[in-house]
Design an enzyme around this catalytic site. Structure first.
Site, PDB file in Angstrom:
ATOM      1  N   ASP A   1       0.853  -1.177   0.000  1.00  0.00           N
ATOM      2  CA  ASP A   1       0.000   0.000   0.000  1.00  0.00           C
ATOM      3  C   ASP A   1       0.900   1.242   0.000  1.00  0.00           C
ATOM      4  OD1 ASP A   1      -3.205   0.585   1.172  1.00  0.00           O
ATOM      5  OD2 ASP A   1      -1.750   2.224   1.001  1.00  0.00           O
ATOM      6  N   ILE A   2       0.635   2.160  -0.900  1.00  0.00           N
ATOM      7  CA  ILE A   2       1.493   3.332  -1.068  1.00  0.00           C
ATOM      8  C   ILE A   2       1.378   4.298   0.117  1.00  0.00           C
ATOM      9  CG2 ILE A   2      -0.114   4.871  -2.295  1.00  0.00           C
ATOM     10  CD1 ILE A   2       3.529   4.134  -3.291  1.00  0.00           C
TER      11      ILE A   2
ATOM     12  N   HIS B   1     -10.045  -5.602  -3.048  1.00  0.00           N
ATOM     13  CA  HIS B   1      -8.712  -5.842  -2.476  1.00  0.00           C
ATOM     14  C   HIS B   1      -8.824  -6.148  -0.990  1.00  0.00           C
ATOM     15  CE1 HIS B   1      -9.575  -1.514  -2.357  1.00  0.00           C
ATOM     16  NE2 HIS B   1      -8.930  -1.480  -1.208  1.00  0.00           N
TER      17      HIS B   1
ATOM     18  N   HIS C   1      -6.653  -5.838   2.592  1.00  0.00           N
ATOM     19  CA  HIS C   1      -5.519  -5.223   3.282  1.00  0.00           C
ATOM     20  C   HIS C   1      -4.916  -6.254   4.233  1.00  0.00           C
ATOM     21  CE1 HIS C   1      -6.619  -0.870   2.457  1.00  0.00           C
ATOM     22  NE2 HIS C   1      -7.810  -1.424   2.294  1.00  0.00           N
TER      23      HIS C   1
HETATM   24  P1  AMP Z   1      -9.876   1.315   0.322  1.00  0.00           P
HETATM   25  O1  AMP Z   1     -10.439   1.328  -1.085  1.00  0.00           O
HETATM   26  O2  AMP Z   1     -10.647   2.214   1.238  1.00  0.00           O
HETATM   27  O3  AMP Z   1      -9.730  -0.081   0.857  1.00  0.00           O
HETATM   28  O4  AMP Z   1      -8.405   1.935   0.265  1.00  0.00           O
HETATM   29  C1  AMP Z   1      -7.598   1.821  -0.891  1.00  0.00           C
HETATM   30  C2  AMP Z   1      -6.163   1.674  -0.490  1.00  0.00           C
HETATM   31  O5  AMP Z   1      -5.387   1.682  -1.678  1.00  0.00           O
HETATM   32  C3  AMP Z   1      -5.611   2.794   0.406  1.00  0.00           C
HETATM   33  O6  AMP Z   1      -5.032   2.224   1.569  1.00  0.00           O
HETATM   34  C4  AMP Z   1      -4.581   3.492  -0.481  1.00  0.00           C
HETATM   35  O7  AMP Z   1      -3.464   3.957   0.251  1.00  0.00           O
HETATM   36  C5  AMP Z   1      -4.203   2.397  -1.463  1.00  0.00           C
HETATM   37  N1  AMP Z   1      -3.737   2.897  -2.751  1.00  0.00           N
HETATM   38  C6  AMP Z   1      -4.336   3.796  -3.545  1.00  0.00           C
HETATM   39  N2  AMP Z   1      -3.609   4.019  -4.663  1.00  0.00           N
HETATM   40  C7  AMP Z   1      -2.525   3.212  -4.561  1.00  0.00           C
HETATM   41  C8  AMP Z   1      -1.381   2.975  -5.398  1.00  0.00           C
HETATM   42  N3  AMP Z   1      -1.216   3.608  -6.560  1.00  0.00           N
HETATM   43  N4  AMP Z   1      -0.458   2.081  -4.980  1.00  0.00           N
HETATM   44  C9  AMP Z   1      -0.606   1.435  -3.795  1.00  0.00           C
HETATM   45  N5  AMP Z   1      -1.663   1.614  -2.968  1.00  0.00           N
HETATM   46  C10 AMP Z   1      -2.601   2.490  -3.340  1.00  0.00           C
END
Ligand code: AMP
Length: 129
Positions: free
Chosen positions: A29-30, A93, A95
């Site tokens: 996660d970025i 996705h 986590h």
């Molecule tokens: P959620 O959809 O609420 O589960 O959160 C989406 C997750 O994706 C968040 O924790 C972001 O930090 C992560 N995220 C969004 N864009 C990117 C990216 N380009 N690379 C890695 N993680 C990402």
């Protein structure tokens, strides 16, 4: 239009990739909640994880199980927490977050991890996969 995660999987957007098979992809996660915070994604583009078929969902969890062991092997922690949120990115996705206490899973707080450390963590998890 492809989701940002589909573009990552396609290699159009860079990521810290830790694992992949023919139907799944895992990367850091970025904006991590904890160092080693990893996302596990089906390559199939679908918004809600619970709209996957039962078999697809089970396959995703099977892949996440292997990734979680790699995370645990690479990052010193008591447990690897698993969460599904999905409010930000409309591509299913999971986590995976290394934790030592319940307070370590707070999505409102982000860890500061340098790009260099992210790459090291990525390599360590990938090596354990
Ligand atoms: P959620 O959809 O609420 O589960 O959160 C989406 C997750 O994706 C968040 O924790 C972001 O930090 C992560 N995220 C969004 N864009 C990117 C990216 N380009 N690379 C890695 N993680 C990402």
């Amino acid at each position: 239009m492809a989701t940002i995660f589909s573009r990552i999987i396609a290699g159009e957007i860079p990521c810290y990739k830790v694992a992949e098979d023919d139907r799944h992809f895992a990367f850091l996660d970025i904006n991590p909640v904890q160092p080693g915070h990893t996302l596990v994604v089906p390559k199939k583009e679908i918004d809600d994880i619970f709209d996957l078929s039962a078999d697809e969902y089970a396959d995703l969890q099977r892949f996440a199980h292997k990734v979680a062991h790699a995370v645990k092997g690479a990052i010193p922690c008591r447990k690897v927490a698993e969460a599904v949120i999905g409010l930000e990115v409309p591509h299913a996705h999971i986590h995976l977050i290394p934790i030592n206490s319940e307070a370590d899973v707070d999505f409102r707080k982000k860890a500061e991890v340098s790009a260099e450390r992210m790459q090291e963590i990525c390599n360590e998890i990938a090596a354990k996969f």
